[in-house]
Design a protein around this motif. Sequence first.
Motif, short mmCIF file in Angstrom:
data_model
loop_
_atom_site.label_atom_id
_atom_site.label_comp_id
_atom_site.label_asym_id
_atom_site.label_seq_id
_atom_site.Cartn_x
_atom_site.Cartn_y
_atom_site.Cartn_z
N MET A 278 0.85 -1.20 -0.23
CA MET A 278 0.11 -0.04 0.13
C MET A 278 1.05 1.32 0.12
O MET A 278 0.29 2.16 0.12
CB MET A 278 -0.88 -0.02 1.23
N ALA A 279 2.31 1.07 -0.22
CA ALA A 279 3.10 2.34 -0.41
C ALA A 279 3.03 3.10 0.78
O ALA A 279 2.84 4.29 0.93
CB ALA A 279 2.76 3.00 -1.61
N VAL A 280 2.72 2.62 1.94
CA VAL A 280 2.82 3.54 3.30
C VAL A 280 3.83 4.19 3.57
O VAL A 280 5.09 3.56 3.74
CB VAL A 280 2.32 2.57 4.58
N THR A 281 3.81 5.63 3.76
CA THR A 281 5.30 6.35 3.84
C THR A 281 5.59 6.69 5.22
O THR A 281 6.76 6.98 5.66
CB THR A 281 5.16 7.74 2.91
N ASP A 282 4.57 6.66 5.89
CA ASP A 282 4.64 7.22 7.54
C ASP A 282 3.62 6.26 8.44
O ASP A 282 2.70 6.14 8.07
CB ASP A 282 4.33 8.67 7.71
N ILE A 283 4.43 5.81 9.47
CA ILE A 283 3.57 5.24 10.61
C ILE A 283 4.08 5.60 11.95
O ILE A 283 5.18 6.02 12.37
CB ILE A 283 3.83 3.59 10.61
N VAL A 284 2.83 6.07 12.59
CA VAL A 284 2.94 6.61 14.05
C VAL A 284 2.22 5.55 14.91
O VAL A 284 1.36 5.19 14.53
CB VAL A 284 2.53 8.03 14.25
N ARG A 285 2.78 5.09 15.94
CA ARG A 285 2.51 4.11 16.92
C ARG A 285 2.96 4.12 18.32
O ARG A 285 3.88 5.10 18.33
CB ARG A 285 2.31 2.81 16.22
#
Length: 441
Positions: free
Chosen positions: A194-201
């Motif tokens: 899904m070409a996710v560029t940024d993840i905050v968790r």
Amino acid sequence: MTTTRFAPSPTGHIHVGNLRTALFNYLIARKAGGTFILRLDDTDQERSKEEYADGIKRDLEWLGLNWDRVERQSLRLDRYAEAADQLRANGRLYEVFETPTELDLKRKKQLNMGKPPVYDRAGLNLSDAEKDRLRAEGREGYWRFKLDQERIEWVDGILGDISIDAASVSDPVLIRADGQVLYTFASSVDDTDMAVTDIVRGADHVTNTATQIQIIKAIGGTPPRFAHHSLLTGAQGEELSKRIGALSIRDLREAGVAPQALLSMMARLGSSQPVELRMSLDEIADGFDLSQFGASPTKFDAEDLWPLTRERNQHLPYAHVKDRIAALGVPADMAERFWRVASHNITKLDDLGEWWRIFHQGAEPQIDPEDADFVAQAMTLLPPPPYTDATWGEWTAAVKQATGRKGKGLFMPLRKALTGQGFGPEMADVMPLLQVVKARG
């Protein structure tokens, strides 16, 4: 193109901790004009329920966190199987057979020897014949990812430079014996596809991030930018986990917390910026800066939501509450005045019902014993409804002249006799709304 995602499991209701994750990813996407994906981690078919999936959507819609598309991991099982075959072919996925009891014994032995309690990779040395023998004994194999035992490094958007020695981490289990694909694997495949560029968790995912960076690279992807926000604690620093159910978004909504109050708090809590009410997500996004957040555990007190809720409700225009007020039975010619008078004396919108009951049905008078004779005399001077804007001033002037009382000693007993409250709106504004005065009888 900036792409972020929120990936809850539909196995329960989302809570305040989940909301921080959803909000941060939403704001990053919106500020960049990018894409925000709602991805339901529903590979656990036994625990995942459609009612929870619907509840997650309902909570996000109530907050205004609108997604650009929905993905469901349960619809991507063939893709995970394909990626698993790719890892097997490259020697990065291997079958193991240890039971939980055997693994626990191994960990205890390693700890007693002063070694880190990581998986010893015994499964890598099993021959096909040994695997067949274990299966014949009734054991079921499951699959671990073979980590490259090197340092895994990234610049975290909140924590800064992170470096984790992969040799200190067990090879993660990616596929259970029953075939269920676990979060660590499914999420890595999804983020790549899904070409996710940024993840905050949450900060509790830091070790997961280290292993997922290697998994993503192993399947030919480019790891996204990661940031790990602090974990919430209770007001006294206690863990929230034991009472997190009471802090679900659904329950806070039903209790009367305003969405803007919740969003305004979560967008600033744990940062160097003060928590201030913002009436729209655009305002919240304008002031959002990931670099302002720290790593220390962040105290959350649900009681702090009420002053923000009160402020939000008092700023609402009449048009926003018109239907709610009509549903109370407030006559149309009184409705706007009622909102103007009551709005500054409520916390929750549900509090409007009590004010209308006071105005429409009359309040139970609060009369202190020392004021009983005074109130009785004053009531003989009060004409029957309807009242006007001038009634309060005219009546109190007449009572003052008849009794000699003045100031608080004059006004407070009369307020309590008419409204049953020692506080509230200006009585001059209240009088035209009063339809019944119980203290008369």
